[in-house]
Design an enzyme around this catalytic site. Structure first.
Site, PDB file in Angstrom:
ATOM      1  CG  HIS A  76      50.843 -10.877   5.049  1.00  0.00           C
ATOM      2  ND1 HIS A  76      49.564 -10.723   4.555  1.00  0.00           N
ATOM      3  CD2 HIS A  76      51.675 -10.747   3.993  1.00  0.00           C
ATOM      4  CE1 HIS A  76      49.621 -10.522   3.238  1.00  0.00           C
ATOM      5  NE2 HIS A  76      50.901 -10.527   2.873  1.00  0.00           N
ATOM      6  CD  GLN A 119      28.309  28.237  22.735  1.00  0.00           C
ATOM      7  OE1 GLN A 119      28.209  29.436  22.546  1.00  0.00           O
ATOM      8  NE2 GLN A 119      27.653  27.613  23.711  1.00  0.00           N
ATOM      9  CB  SER A 177      30.622  28.724  25.112  1.00  0.00           C
ATOM     10  OG  SER A 177      30.667  30.128  24.870  1.00  0.00           O
ATOM     11  CE  LYS A 223      53.207  -7.014  32.167  1.00  0.00           C
ATOM     12  NZ  LYS A 223      51.783  -7.016  32.523  1.00  0.00           N
ATOM     13  CE  LYS A 246      34.347  28.850  19.897  1.00  0.00           C
ATOM     14  NZ  LYS A 246      32.980  28.303  19.677  1.00  0.00           N
ATOM     15  CE1 TYR A 257      28.012  30.852  15.690  1.00  0.00           C
ATOM     16  CE2 TYR A 257      25.834  31.460  16.487  1.00  0.00           C
ATOM     17  CZ  TYR A 257      27.083  30.918  16.713  1.00  0.00           C
ATOM     18  OH  TYR A 257      27.408  30.456  17.964  1.00  0.00           O
ATOM     19  CD  GLU A 311      49.938  -0.590  26.816  1.00  0.00           C
ATOM     20  OE1 GLU A 311      50.836  -0.462  27.672  1.00  0.00           O
ATOM     21  OE2 GLU A 311      48.915  -1.264  27.007  1.00  0.00           O
ATOM     22  CB  SER A 327      52.526  -4.676  36.973  1.00  0.00           C
ATOM     23  OG  SER A 327      51.593  -5.379  37.765  1.00  0.00           O
TER      24      SER A 327
END
Ligand code: ARG
Length: 463
Positions: free
Chosen positions: A157, A323, A24, A284, A326, A318, A291, A278
């Site tokens: 709406h 493990q 890990s 563009k 994380k 445990y 996004e 673009s």
């Protein structure tokens, strides 16, 4: 060679696959600062309690400081064969100070060690996220003050509903971020107890002082139950829940930026700093940052889901499953903190097209409610009847292809003869927003005072 940390009863080294699934260090190396801080607190406590000698504790402390500086300088060699951060640090300590290093692990286990390290890490993360959210709120509130009187269409709406002010809209996100900060603060409060000294699961026979280590590490108190201390990860889950809600909030603002910057809508512009081009279409300007903020939400909610599934049905105490707590959480927190910073940047960067906003605010008969309210207020009409009369007037305006305030008074009087010229005063978008003075409403004067209030509180928090 078997593992030198726990290999006493082992004669063979682990299979390569065993090592691959077990290791890990690539993830928990990020806990190095917390791991070293917790070890220093533990060693000092062991000496104060007479469990190790003062000179061993001093050497351990010095060795740990050396390791900390080696790691921060990038001069530390993390070894996969040593599995995790705990054994990497302890092994290096042995190289630096000799056998005394072996005394550090008295009265503790990696189980309470990792639980302690990760609590400290999540606590630090919460503090970073809180600071980032405060900066985000400050950016929004200052833009809100600039645009307390900028009229824009309010939507329900995604249809034009009533005129609102741009400042009011921005302050909605300041409120959301305020609740997000509250949730993080709650999580921080509950997580701020120390697992250290719970040892493997049952506590220890050594006369340790868990209150002392808790205090040294800034925890409120030691956790009361050693089994609970090593076997729960609700502090991560709770922080990830707060992070998920926060990410959802950010995604909504991000989505609005995507909509508003579309040429079809054109309510705001982002500068070159927060757009991309673009490779094929030269015209563009893509809102990629917005996004991506929208998309990062998936990573955060995904980490919450993943850890809920890891924890579900795990018996005490445990289990190695834990493990897996994380990596997803660390990635989620990093994604969230980047998303907050990106939204802060965009909040400061965006420029509303005020003329377009005002024109759009008047489209779609957005002041129809103001007309109905006028009928109620001035002609004492019941609201339901006023709603009906207004509907007929809107239909008339729509037939003639004009806005409400462009419809001649005589046309309105055909529908309701008691209407007077006084009504013309409530049909503009400016008078509409100005009239919404109820507490929390969109009136420019409300918005300005709310924005100022936020700026003042945020600036006070900074000190
Ligand atoms: N690397 C482990 C984790 O992250 C540390 C605790 C290991 N404990 C054990 N008994 N193997 O959970």
């Amino acid at each position: 060679m078997s593992n030198k940390m726990w290999g006493g009863r082992f004669s063979e080294r682990p299979d390569e696959i065993m090592e691959d699934i077990n290791v890990s260090i690539d993830v928990d190396r990020h806990l190095y600062a917390q791991d070293i801080a917790a070890s220093k607190a533990h060693a000092a406590m062991l000496a104060a309690q007479g469990i190790i000698t003062a000179s061993d504790a001093k050497n351990i402390g010095k060795g740990l400081d050396t390791i900390l500086s080696e790691i921060t300088k990038g001069a530390f060699e993390f070894k996969r064969a040593l599995e995790d951060i705990h054994m990497n640090v302890e092994s290096r300590l042995g190289e630096l100070i000799g056998p005394a290093a072996g005394r550090l692990h008295t009265a503790r286990s990696r189980n309470d060690q990792v639980a302690t390290d990760f609590r400290l890490y999540v606590r630090d993360t919460i503090d970073d996220i809180d600071a980032a959210l405060a900066a985000y709120q400050h950016a929004l509130a200052s833009r809100a003050l600039d645009h307390a009187g900028t009229v824009m269409p309010g939507f329900t709406h995604l249809q034009t509903a009533q005129p609102v002010t741009f400042g009011h809209h921005l302050l909605a996100y300041v409120e959301m971020a305020g609740r997000d900060r509250g949730r993080f603060a709650d999580a921080r409060k509950r997580l701020n107890e120390s697992p250290l000294g719970a040892a493997a699961l049952a506590g220890t026979s050594f006369p340790i002082d868990r209150h002392a280590t808790a205090e040294a590490l800034g925890f409120e108190r030691p956790m009361a139950n050693s089994l609970d201390a090593v076997s729960d990860r609700d502090f991560v889950l709770e922080t990830l829940s707060a992070a998920s809600i926060c990410a959802v909030h950010l995604s909504r603002f991000a989505e609005e930026i995507v909509i508003w910057t579309s040429p079809l809508v054109g309510l705001i512009k982002l500068s070159d700093k927060f757009t991309t081009g673009s490779s094929i279409m030269p015209q563009k300007r893509n809102p990629d940052a917005a996004e991506l903020v929208r998309a990062k939400t998936g990573r955060v909610i995904g980490a919450l889901n993943a850890l809920l599934i890891v924890m579900k049905g795990l018996p005490l105490a445990y289990q190695k499953d834990m493990q897996e707590d994380k990596q997803g959480a660390m990635e989620a927190f990093a994604a969230l903190s980047l998303a907050i910073r990106a939204m802060t940047g965009m909040a400061l960067d965006l420029v509303p097209d005020e003329a377009r906003m005002k024109a759009a605010a008047g489209e779609g008969y957005a002041t129809a409610t103001d007309l109905a309210d006028w009928l109620v207020r001035t002609l004492k009409m019941p609201f339901r009847e006023a709603h009906h009369v207004t509907g007929r007037i809107v239909a008339l305006a729509s037939k003639q292809g004009v806005a409400l305030h462009e419809l001649p008074l005589s046309a309105m009087q055909q529908v309701e003869p008691k209407i007077t010229a006084d009504v013309l005063g409530v049909l503009s978008v400016e008078s509409s927003v100005k009239s919404r003075t109820s507490f929390g409403g969109t009136a420019p004067k409300n918005v300005a005072s709310q924005a100022k209030g936020w700026l003042k509180r945020l600036e006070k928090q900074r000190k």
